[in-house]
Design a protein around this motif. Structure first.
Motif, short mmCIF file in Angstrom:
data_model
loop_
_atom_site.label_atom_id
_atom_site.label_comp_id
_atom_site.label_asym_id
_atom_site.label_seq_id
_atom_site.Cartn_x
_atom_site.Cartn_y
_atom_site.Cartn_z
N SER A 105 0.99 -1.38 -0.03
CA SER A 105 -0.10 -0.23 -0.10
C SER A 105 1.04 1.25 0.14
CB SER A 105 -0.96 0.07 1.15
OG SER A 105 -0.13 -0.25 2.27
N GLU A 106 0.75 2.23 0.74
CA GLU A 106 1.42 3.31 0.94
C GLU A 106 2.86 2.85 1.48
OE1 GLU A 106 2.01 7.55 0.45
OE2 GLU A 106 0.14 6.22 0.04
N ARG A 107 3.94 3.75 0.79
CA ARG A 107 5.04 3.24 0.88
C ARG A 107 5.71 4.01 2.38
NH1 ARG A 107 10.40 5.29 -2.09
NH2 ARG A 107 12.06 4.57 -0.47
N ARG A 108 6.11 2.72 3.18
CA ARG A 108 6.46 3.37 4.69
C ARG A 108 8.05 4.10 4.50
NH1 ARG A 108 5.70 -2.43 6.98
NH2 ARG A 108 7.43 -2.86 5.38
N PRO A 109 7.89 5.08 5.92
CA PRO A 109 9.32 5.86 5.54
C PRO A 109 10.57 4.94 5.63
CG PRO A 109 7.55 6.86 6.95
CD PRO A 109 7.29 5.51 6.66
N THR A 110 10.36 3.62 6.39
CA THR A 110 11.42 2.65 6.66
C THR A 110 11.71 2.02 5.13
OG1 THR A 110 10.07 1.23 7.53
CG2 THR A 110 11.33 2.68 9.06
N ASP A 111 10.84 1.98 4.38
CA ASP A 111 10.88 1.12 3.21
C ASP A 111 12.13 1.27 2.24
OD1 ASP A 111 9.17 -0.89 3.94
OD2 ASP A 111 7.33 0.23 2.90
N ALA A 112 12.74 0.26 1.89
CA ALA A 112 13.88 0.74 1.11
C ALA A 112 13.22 0.44 -0.52
CB ALA A 112 15.07 0.05 1.20
N VAL A 113 13.83 1.10 -1.45
CA VAL A 113 13.19 0.63 -2.66
C VAL A 113 14.44 0.72 -3.83
CG1 VAL A 113 12.83 3.25 -3.46
CG2 VAL A 113 11.59 1.16 -4.59
N ARG A 114 14.45 -0.22 -4.63
CA ARG A 114 15.27 -0.30 -5.77
C ARG A 114 14.51 -0.59 -6.90
NH1 ARG A 114 17.69 0.70 -2.02
NH2 ARG A 114 20.04 -0.24 -0.97
N ALA A 115 14.95 0.13 -8.35
CA ALA A 115 13.92 0.02 -9.50
C ALA A 115 13.89 -1.43 -9.90
CB ALA A 115 14.77 0.59 -10.75
N HIS A 116 14.76 -2.36 -9.78
CA HIS A 116 15.01 -3.53 -10.43
C HIS A 116 14.05 -4.49 -9.46
CE1 HIS A 116 18.33 -3.99 -7.65
NE2 HIS A 116 17.95 -5.27 -7.45
N GLY A 131 10.58 -10.30 -26.45
CA GLY A 131 11.54 -9.31 -27.00
C GLY A 131 12.33 -8.79 -25.68
N THR A 132 13.27 -7.75 -26.00
CA THR A 132 13.90 -7.11 -24.91
C THR A 132 13.26 -5.91 -24.66
OG1 THR A 132 16.05 -8.23 -25.53
CG2 THR A 132 16.20 -6.14 -24.26
N LEU A 133 12.91 -5.70 -23.52
CA LEU A 133 12.35 -4.30 -23.01
C LEU A 133 12.92 -3.68 -22.00
CD1 LEU A 133 9.61 -2.70 -23.08
CD2 LEU A 133 8.81 -4.25 -21.18
N GLU A 134 13.34 -2.32 -22.07
CA GLU A 134 14.06 -1.62 -21.40
C GLU A 134 12.86 -0.78 -20.30
OE1 GLU A 134 17.51 0.79 -22.48
OE2 GLU A 134 16.22 2.62 -22.07
N VAL A 135 12.91 -0.95 -19.02
CA VAL A 135 11.94 -0.33 -18.32
C VAL A 135 12.79 1.04 -17.55
CG1 VAL A 135 10.27 -0.64 -16.37
CG2 VAL A 135 10.76 -2.60 -18.12
N ARG A 136 11.98 2.10 -17.56
CA ARG A 136 12.55 3.18 -16.93
C ARG A 136 11.65 3.50 -15.87
NH1 ARG A 136 13.41 6.17 -22.92
NH2 ARG A 136 15.08 4.66 -23.66
N LEU A 137 11.91 3.76 -14.72
CA LEU A 137 11.14 3.94 -13.58
C LEU A 137 12.03 5.31 -12.79
CD1 LEU A 137 10.55 0.83 -11.83
CD2 LEU A 137 9.07 1.76 -13.41
N PRO A 138 11.20 6.06 -12.15
CA PRO A 138 11.80 7.15 -11.39
C PRO A 138 13.05 6.64 -10.61
CG PRO A 138 9.38 7.46 -10.90
CD PRO A 138 9.78 6.19 -11.91
N GLU A 139 13.12 5.54 -10.00
CA GLU A 139 14.19 5.15 -9.34
C GLU A 139 15.41 4.52 -9.94
OE1 GLU A 139 11.04 3.53 -8.92
OE2 GLU A 139 10.37 4.73 -7.18
N GLY A 140 15.35 4.09 -11.38
CA GLY A 140 16.19 3.90 -12.08
C GLY A 140 15.83 2.93 -13.29
N THR A 141 16.86 2.28 -14.14
CA THR A 141 16.31 1.61 -15.39
C THR A 141 16.91 0.22 -15.04
OG1 THR A 141 16.57 3.64 -16.43
CG2 THR A 141 16.55 1.55 -17.90
N PHE A 142 16.18 -0.80 -15.63
CA PHE A 142 16.40 -2.03 -15.81
C PHE A 142 15.97 -2.58 -17.15
CE2 PHE A 142 12.78 -1.96 -13.47
CZ PHE A 142 11.70 -2.77 -13.98
N HIS A 143 16.39 -3.82 -17.54
CA HIS A 143 15.58 -4.35 -19.05
C HIS A 143 15.02 -5.85 -18.57
CE1 HIS A 143 20.07 -5.13 -19.53
NE2 HIS A 143 19.74 -6.23 -20.06
N LEU A 144 14.03 -6.22 -19.36
CA LEU A 144 13.59 -7.42 -19.26
C LEU A 144 14.10 -8.34 -20.71
CD1 LEU A 144 9.80 -6.41 -18.01
CD2 LEU A 144 11.88 -7.15 -16.66
#
Length: 206
Positions: A105-116, A131-144
């Protein structure tokens, strides 16, 4: 250190004998992105102590889930990587991510986050694509790497993506929880798909 066991003649119990310890499946989550150095694993597993991480990696080596090898010069560092049996845990983590998505639900202040950390849920959500999909999030980029044979993901941009997908804050979670379809997200501007390929067209159609 001897492994603890449920001592039950049951396949689920045997599986939990191997992967039921705290942190084990999250280490698998990290290594599904490819070989990682110990320091990289520790950085992307906030909250784990160095002693526990080292112990879990030794147990996972013993259980043939991971191997440890030395990179050739100039790297000359040791990395951990999943064995075929370790990579077979991807569907397990995908199912856990689908089951656990409603609990986010709502992200807690203690919650870590990584894009991947959104990679495994998105692999499940986009399993019918290829296929290969590049995913761009505010926290960073990864690909599938999507497809039925060997879906996988990796950190950072893709070298030659078939398409890219940019999501605004919270959109990845809304997709994972089924509150929003990809086609709806594209229509509202919460998602943007780039590329002129069959994969890009299929993603725009949802």
């Amino acid at each position: 250190m001897p492994r603890r066991s449920y001592d039950q003649y049951c396949s689920a119990a045997r599986a939990l004998d191997t992967v039921g310890e705290r942190w084990t499946l999250l280490i698998v989550r990290e290594l599904l992105a490819g070989p990682r150095r110990y320091t990289d694993l520790h950085a992307d597993l906030p909250g784990v102590s160095t002693d526990v991480l080292a112990a879990r990696l030794k147990e996972m080596e013993r259980d043939a889930l991971v191997t440890r090898r030395r990179l050739p010069p100039p790297g000359a560092a040791y990395v951990y990587e999943l064995t075929a049996r370790g990579r077979d845990l991807l569907p397990v983590l995908t199912a856990l991510a689908e089951w656990g998505a409603p609990a986010l639900s709502e992200r807690r202040p203690t919650d870590a986050v990584r894009a991947h950390w959104s990679a495994i849920p998105l692999l499940g959500l986009l399993r019918r694509h290829d296929g290969t999909l590049e995913v761009r999030l505010p926290e960073g980029t990864f690909h599938l790497r999507l497809g039925h044979d060997a879906p996988s993901y990796a950190d950072g941009p893709a070298e030659h993506p078939d398409a890219w997908l940019a999501l605004t804050d919270g959109t990845a979670l809304a997709l994972e929880q089924g509150r929003l379809s990809l086609a709806e997200a594209v229509k509202t501007g919460d998602a943007e798909v780039g590329g002129d390929t069959p994969l890009a067209a299929a993603l725009r159609d949802g």
